[in-house]
Write an enzyme that holds these catalytic residues in place. Structure first.
Site, mmCIF file in Angstrom:
data_model
loop_
_atom_site.group_PDB
_atom_site.id
_atom_site.type_symbol
_atom_site.label_atom_id
_atom_site.label_comp_id
_atom_site.label_asym_id
_atom_site.label_seq_id
_atom_site.Cartn_x
_atom_site.Cartn_y
_atom_site.Cartn_z
ATOM 1 N N CYS A 55 0.849 -1.188 0.000
ATOM 2 C CA CYS A 55 0.000 0.000 0.000
ATOM 3 C C CYS A 55 0.880 1.231 0.000
ATOM 4 O O CYS A 55 1.867 1.284 0.739
ATOM 5 C CB CYS A 55 -0.904 -0.015 1.233
ATOM 6 S SG CYS A 55 -2.030 1.383 1.314
ATOM 7 N N HIS A 100 -9.088 -3.884 -1.930
ATOM 8 C CA HIS A 100 -8.068 -3.121 -1.224
ATOM 9 C C HIS A 100 -8.387 -1.629 -1.244
ATOM 10 O O HIS A 100 -8.367 -0.962 -0.198
ATOM 11 C CB HIS A 100 -6.694 -3.377 -1.861
ATOM 12 C CG HIS A 100 -5.587 -2.571 -1.263
ATOM 13 N ND1 HIS A 100 -4.567 -3.132 -0.534
ATOM 14 C CD2 HIS A 100 -5.350 -1.233 -1.280
ATOM 15 C CE1 HIS A 100 -3.758 -2.161 -0.116
ATOM 16 N NE2 HIS A 100 -4.209 -1.004 -0.567
ATOM 17 N N GLU A 101 -8.705 -1.113 -2.442
ATOM 18 C CA GLU A 101 -8.955 0.332 -2.557
ATOM 19 C C GLU A 101 -10.222 0.746 -1.813
ATOM 20 O O GLU A 101 -10.241 1.779 -1.144
ATOM 21 C CB GLU A 101 -9.029 0.749 -4.028
ATOM 22 C CG GLU A 101 -7.757 0.503 -4.824
ATOM 23 C CD GLU A 101 -6.499 1.019 -4.155
ATOM 24 O OE1 GLU A 101 -6.568 2.014 -3.406
ATOM 25 O OE2 GLU A 101 -5.432 0.411 -4.365
ATOM 26 N N HIS A 121 -10.066 1.353 1.896
ATOM 27 C CA HIS A 121 -9.587 2.678 2.326
ATOM 28 C C HIS A 121 -10.751 3.619 2.631
ATOM 29 O O HIS A 121 -10.615 4.536 3.444
ATOM 30 C CB HIS A 121 -8.723 3.307 1.223
ATOM 31 C CG HIS A 121 -7.309 2.813 1.186
ATOM 32 N ND1 HIS A 121 -6.404 3.035 2.205
ATOM 33 C CD2 HIS A 121 -6.629 2.132 0.234
ATOM 34 C CE1 HIS A 121 -5.238 2.510 1.880
ATOM 35 N NE2 HIS A 121 -5.343 1.939 0.684
HETATM 36 NI NI NI Z 1 -3.666 1.042 -0.228
#
Ligand code: NI
Length: 170
Positions: free
Chosen positions: A92, A134-135, A138
């Site tokens: 990341c 993953h994104e 966030h």
């Molecule tokens: Ni990330």
């Protein structure tokens, strides 16, 4: 990692095709390409809106990665399509120099909107599904280390992959 803006719940985008939204996306794209990432979420540049970008097209850092189309995804909704879990390496841009072995849904449907408000609806699997999860994490204040189950597979890139070749999401 440690900046409180990364732990917060990002807000829904309410208006599309606006100059400030386009400027945010341009800023995110510049940041992602400058850092050679596979994706980026708005909270990573300090903006608490539900906007992510991602895409992998011949990135030398991911020589073996399957291609993921360049995408701007706003107000995403993720739906796993089976109970299947797949584990894989992730990194990341907000957790530089590290990699971890992270479980994700293998089969995923995601919906949302592009920058001008056109709907997006895709069914994906594998690496593409991993990048999206993953994104979008966030946007809910989740960084990948919070999902690691086996901490013997969390460490510095140089230690885990002394010979290089660490294909990973950013
Ligand atoms: Ni990330």
């Amino acid at each position: 990692m440690g900046d409180p803006r990364l732990w917060q719940q990002a807000r829904l985008v309410e208006r599309f095709d606006r100059p400030d939204l386009h400027a945010l996306i341009a800023d995110m794209e510049e940041t992602m390409h400058h850092l050679d990432g596979a994706g980026l979420a708005a909270p990573q540049i300090g903006v608490g809106l539900r906007v992510v970008i991602f895409g992998v097209e011949c990135n030398p850092r991911y020589p073996d990665a399957e291609l993921v189309p360049r995408t701007v995804l706003i107000n995403p909704v993720l739906t796993p399509l089976s109970a299947a879990i797949e584990e894989g390496w992730e990194g990341c841009l907000s957790v530089p120099g590290l990699r971890g072995w992270v479980p994700r849904w293998r089969n995923l449907r995601y919906t949302g909107f592009d920058a001008v408000g056109r709907p997006i609806d895709r069914t994906v699997a594998g690496f593409h599904a991993r990048v999206v999860q993953h994104e979008c994490d966030h946007l809910d204040g989740i960084l990948y280390p919070m999902r690691i189950r086996d901490f013997s597979r969390f460490g510095f890139v140089d230690e885990l992959f002394p010979n290089g070749g660490a294909g990973a999401v950013e």
